[in-house]
Design a protein around this motif. Structure first.
Motif, PDB file in Angstrom:
ATOM      1  N   GLU A 152       0.852  -1.200   0.000  1.00  0.00           N
ATOM      2  CA  GLU A 152       0.000   0.000   0.000  1.00  0.00           C
ATOM      3  C   GLU A 152       0.883   1.243   0.000  1.00  0.00           C
ATOM      4  O   GLU A 152       0.792   2.118   0.869  1.00  0.00           O
ATOM      5  CB  GLU A 152      -0.949   0.009   1.191  1.00  0.00           C
ATOM      6  CG  GLU A 152      -1.800  -1.238   1.326  1.00  0.00           C
ATOM      7  CD  GLU A 152      -2.874  -1.369   0.243  1.00  0.00           C
ATOM      8  OE1 GLU A 152      -2.974  -0.465  -0.601  1.00  0.00           O
ATOM      9  OE2 GLU A 152      -3.588  -2.381   0.241  1.00  0.00           O
ATOM     10  N   GLN A 166      -0.092   4.894   0.650  1.00  0.00           N
ATOM     11  CA  GLN A 166      -0.611   5.283   1.965  1.00  0.00           C
ATOM     12  C   GLN A 166       0.530   5.563   2.931  1.00  0.00           C
ATOM     13  O   GLN A 166       1.387   4.710   3.159  1.00  0.00           O
ATOM     14  CB  GLN A 166      -1.497   4.178   2.539  1.00  0.00           C
ATOM     15  CG  GLN A 166      -2.135   4.568   3.878  1.00  0.00           C
ATOM     16  CD  GLN A 166      -2.823   3.400   4.542  1.00  0.00           C
ATOM     17  OE1 GLN A 166      -2.372   2.276   4.449  1.00  0.00           O
ATOM     18  NE2 GLN A 166      -3.922   3.674   5.222  1.00  0.00           N
ATOM     19  N   THR A 214       0.745  -1.294  -4.928  1.00  0.00           N
ATOM     20  CA  THR A 214      -0.490  -0.559  -4.689  1.00  0.00           C
ATOM     21  C   THR A 214      -1.524  -0.917  -5.739  1.00  0.00           C
ATOM     22  O   THR A 214      -1.180  -1.320  -6.860  1.00  0.00           O
ATOM     23  CB  THR A 214      -0.250   0.963  -4.702  1.00  0.00           C
ATOM     24  OG1 THR A 214      -1.482   1.640  -4.431  1.00  0.00           O
ATOM     25  CG2 THR A 214       0.280   1.425  -6.048  1.00  0.00           C
ATOM     26  N   ARG A 274      -8.878   0.186   3.466  1.00  0.00           N
ATOM     27  CA  ARG A 274      -7.636  -0.376   2.943  1.00  0.00           C
ATOM     28  C   ARG A 274      -7.023  -1.427   3.879  1.00  0.00           C
ATOM     29  O   ARG A 274      -6.841  -1.211   5.066  1.00  0.00           O
ATOM     30  CB  ARG A 274      -6.645   0.779   2.753  1.00  0.00           C
ATOM     31  CG  ARG A 274      -5.298   0.384   2.215  1.00  0.00           C
ATOM     32  CD  ARG A 274      -4.334   1.522   2.403  1.00  0.00           C
ATOM     33  NE  ARG A 274      -4.757   2.757   1.818  1.00  0.00           N
ATOM     34  CZ  ARG A 274      -4.419   3.166   0.595  1.00  0.00           C
ATOM     35  NH1 ARG A 274      -3.664   2.413  -0.153  1.00  0.00           N
ATOM     36  NH2 ARG A 274      -4.833   4.334   0.146  1.00  0.00           N
ATOM     37  N   GLN A 332     -10.283   2.309  -2.636  1.00  0.00           N
ATOM     38  CA  GLN A 332      -9.839   1.513  -1.497  1.00  0.00           C
ATOM     39  C   GLN A 332     -10.994   1.090  -0.595  1.00  0.00           C
ATOM     40  O   GLN A 332     -10.823   0.279   0.301  1.00  0.00           O
ATOM     41  CB  GLN A 332      -8.784   2.273  -0.697  1.00  0.00           C
ATOM     42  CG  GLN A 332      -7.432   2.347  -1.383  1.00  0.00           C
ATOM     43  CD  GLN A 332      -6.755   0.994  -1.507  1.00  0.00           C
ATOM     44  OE1 GLN A 332      -7.185   0.013  -0.918  1.00  0.00           O
ATOM     45  NE2 GLN A 332      -5.697   0.935  -2.302  1.00  0.00           N
TER      46      GLN A 332
END
Length: 746
Positions: free
Chosen positions: A191, A194, A245, A450, A477
């Protein structure tokens, strides 16, 4: 043991990976879950990623950043597990995982890696795993690196600046520096969009762009997690930083000068049973059910006092799905439902209360004797829902049972339902015992976004909407309902407000186009870091993007400024005009300056023309590239593909038109001739010389005038203007580089 050398074809490769015993060992177990094509695709894509990483055998300082793009809930963990095995086969001694911002995600990653690479493996001492190590583990890590079996050390880490900085200190310690030297280390950022990116990017670049007293050392701010990642990378002389991602908008658009900006990329192929945005919003739109506007909860604008009818229906559809899928057909051991109402915790508590009360009431009614009017009414409600929803997709060939056949199983589904409220870190970190019940209902909001895996999710109720523009990566997400659900897809439903449905349809178009563009361009330089978006969406959160991000609408007229590459462009235009039989524009207007010709060419020829035609400024070059990409998209991906583009030769009888230009910006002040309505010399203006059925490109020939001395004064140039009809309107977002090299100046 089979040893195979892979031969990637791209010129971006750093080395050629070799498949060895660790990848083969993993592969033997994966073949129980993947067919031959899926496994071959996994191996090929894993090799593609690793071949773009640094060569771990070269004991020299080197680093690389690589972007890996998958779909939401599509198996990115499997990809980086395979990447770990292949990296271990090729000499990487340490693999680091930035495993999410919450402890449950860290624990989930550690357990998954332990199971897939250590517990289930036939190899002994191939890997050693550490979770959130501190300096007390320095000597233990060093000793693992000294083992004669040469295991690969796996380090899972919470994506938090404190833990990342502590790991950086470990790599700076003398025992690890001496033992590791300049051997390769692989850093996998799960991810990666993020927390990892710099939250001060916009503020920094805006101040830098507008301040004459910018100081790089004192004025450049960095968010804490971003700074800790840079610190970790600086502590490891030879490393590869691989970003994973499903929403790459942020990594693609951050400044190319940023140390986390990727230089290469891989697009992952999901398994054949994957059901994502295209499945729900394009292939089977009946799986999406619109929540009426008056039932869309908003804590300020529409604070509902009673459970909305659509929530009750969604629960009934779900319970029927459990009865059918788990209790009648035994296709799955359990199913789950997610209720995602609003980020306010109080709203989640309210919906949790409503869901609990409905389930409790149904439980009480179903315990009544046959013939009770309350039970008959409830049976009637379930029967109506069953006959409406089940027959949407199930057919006679599916052996769909009658309602009477599953009626008794409805009570079983309700009585075996667990309801969980997930609104805090501790809630999210408490593992759901999925197999303890045949039915699970999870109520929450951001904690269910997420990274949180809602297993066997069948029904989603999400009456959440954004009053302003939504961020494309954020709404994606929330799609926990994507995943591998082919076995029970016909019983899946997603309840959304109408505005949210429109946003998701727009996002799916954007995502599919973006993935196609990334797949077709092996180099991110070719990708031009551009994203096409519907006007309702922003690409990502503003704070991580540089100030010089360009957002431009591809709608209406856009005049271009080809004040460079004058002679090459003359030849491009001359050859194009000679090769095509232009016809008179109808109507013709009185003067030479207002007489035009038109010719319609294929999309391929239009793209060829634009490819050859050069600009010397970034904005027009970016627009040209975006137009080429847009033409490719419109001609191949849309439901009604366009086949042609109109070219219009403006003022074909004139030697040229005179136009003033600004010597500082190198832009023509006004390319278009305006309207004239006086007397008999009426003229609608150049902007009306267009057609609406496709994109139009006007070719202009002008002589440059200026009230200052300049080398371009008196030059005769060709330039163009592009018209995008409203039916094709979109927006593209791209990052403007700090330095732009003009295209092939004369």
């Amino acid at each position: 043991m089979e040893i195979k050398i892979l031969h990637p074809t791209s010129q971006k490769i750093k080395f050629k990976p070799v498949i060895g015993e660790k990848m083969n060992d993993l592969g033997l177990r994966l073949k129980d879950f993947l067919d031959e094509d899926e496994f071959d695709s996994l191996v090929s894509e894993t090799a593609h990623i690793l071949s773009r990483c640094t060569n771990p055998q070269l004991n020299q300082e080197q680093d690389v950043t690589h972007l890996t793009v998958g779909y939401v809930q599509s198996g990115k963990t499997l990809s980086f597990t395979a990447l770990t095995a292949l990296a271990a086969d090729n000499g990487y001694r340490i693999v680091i995982y930035l495993a999410g911002t919450k402890n449950n995600l860290l624990s989930q990653t550690t357990k998954r890696l332990t199971k897939d690479l250590i517990t289930s493996s036939s190899l002994n001492n191939a890997y050693k795993i550490f979770e959130n190590p501190t300096d007390s583990k320095i000597l233990e890590i060093r000793n693992k690196l000294r083992l004669s079996s040469k295991p690969t050390v796996l380090i899972t880490l919470l994506k938090h600046y404190d833990h990342i900085n502590k790991l950086a200190d470990i790599f700076k310690s003398q025992p690890i520096k001496k033992e590791l030297d300049k051997q390769g280390v692989l850093i996998i950022d799960d991810e990666a969009d993020q927390a990892s990116l710099n939250g001060f990017s916009y503020a920094n670049s805006k101040k830098k762009s507008t301040s004459s007293e910018w100081d790089e050392e004192t004025d450049n701010k960095e968010s804490s997690t971003y700074a800790s990642i840079l610190n970790l990378r600086a502590a490891i002389p030879n490393h590869s930083y691989v970003q994973y991602t499903a929403t790459p908008q942020g990594p693609l658009l951050i400044s190319i000068m940023d140390l986390l900006s990727p230089e290469s990329h891989t697009v992952l192929t999901p398994g054949k049973k994957y059901t994502g945005g295209k499945t729900y919003f394009k292939d089977f739109p009946d799986l999406i059910i619109s929540i009426p506007d008056n039932e869309v909860f908003h804590y300020k604008d529409n604070p509902l006092k009673f459970p909305p009818k659509s929530l009750k229906e969604a629960l009934q559809v779900y319970i029927l799905g459990v009865a059918l899928i788990t209790n009648f057909w035994n296709k799955e051991k359990f199913l789950s439902m997610m209720v995602h109402a609003d980020r306010q915790k109080g709203v989640s508590r309210l919906f949790h209360t409503w869901v609990s009360e409905l389930i409790d009431r149904w439980t009480t009614i179903l315990n009544l004797e046959d013939g009770d009017i309350g039970r008959e009414d409830l049976d009637k409600e379930f029967k109506e829902i069953y006959e409406k929803e089940a027959t949407k997709f199930y057919s006679i060939e599916d052996n769909l049972p009658s309602f009477n056949e599953i009626k008794l199983l409805i009570a079983d589904a309700i009585n075996d339902t667990q309801i969980n409220l997930i609104i805090s870190d501790s809630d999210a970190e408490t593992e759901v015992d999925w197999e303890s019940s045949s039915s699970h209902i999870l109520v929450g909001a951001d904690m269910l976004n997420r990274g949180f895996t809602v297993e066997n999710l069948a029904v989603t109720y999400m009456p959440r909407y954004t009053k302003g523009k939504s961020n494309a990566d954020t709404i994606q997400q929330r799609c926990r309902f994507f995943g591998y659900k082919q076995k029970y897809l016909k019983s899946c439903r997603v309840y959304l407000p109408t505005d949210s449905i429109i946003e998701y349809v727009d996002y799916v178009e954007h995502e599919e186009e973006m993935r196609t563009w990334l797949k077709n361009n092996d180099s991110l330089e070719n990708v031009e870091r551009q994203l096409m978006l519907a006007e309702k969406l922003n690409a990502t959160r503003k704070n991580i993007l540089p100030y010089n991000i360009v957002q431009t609408k591809m709608k209406g007229w856009h005049a271009m400024n080809a004040l460079y590459s004058i002679e090459p462009n003359k030849k491009v235009v001359s050859d194009f005009l000679d090769a095509n039989q232009f016809e008179l524009w109808n109507p013709q207007y009185g003067t030479q300056d207002r007489k035009h010709k038109i010719y319609t060419v294929s999309v391929e020829k239009a793209i060829d023309f634009l490819t050859q035609f050069k600009f010397g400024n970034y904005a027009d070059t970016a627009r040209k590239q975006a137009t080429i990409r847009y033409l490719q998209y419109l001609s191949s991906e849309s439901e009604k593909p366009i086949t042609h583009v109109h070219f219009i030769q403006m003022a074909y009888e004139s030697e040229y038109r005179r136009r003033n230009f600004n010597p500082d910006t190198l832009k023509i002040d006004q390319l278009f001739t305006g309207r004239s309505t006086s007397g008999s010399e009426t003229y609608p203006g150049d902007r009306e010389i267009k057609l609406e059925d496709s994109i139009c490109i006007q070719i202009h020939k002008v002589k440059l005038d200026c009230n200052q001395t300049n080398r371009l004064v008196g030059k005769v140039i060709n330039t163009i203007a592009i018209y995008y009809p409203l039916d094709f309107a979109t927006k593209y977002t791209n990052s403007e580089p700090e330095y732009f090299e003009p295209e092939d100046d004369e």
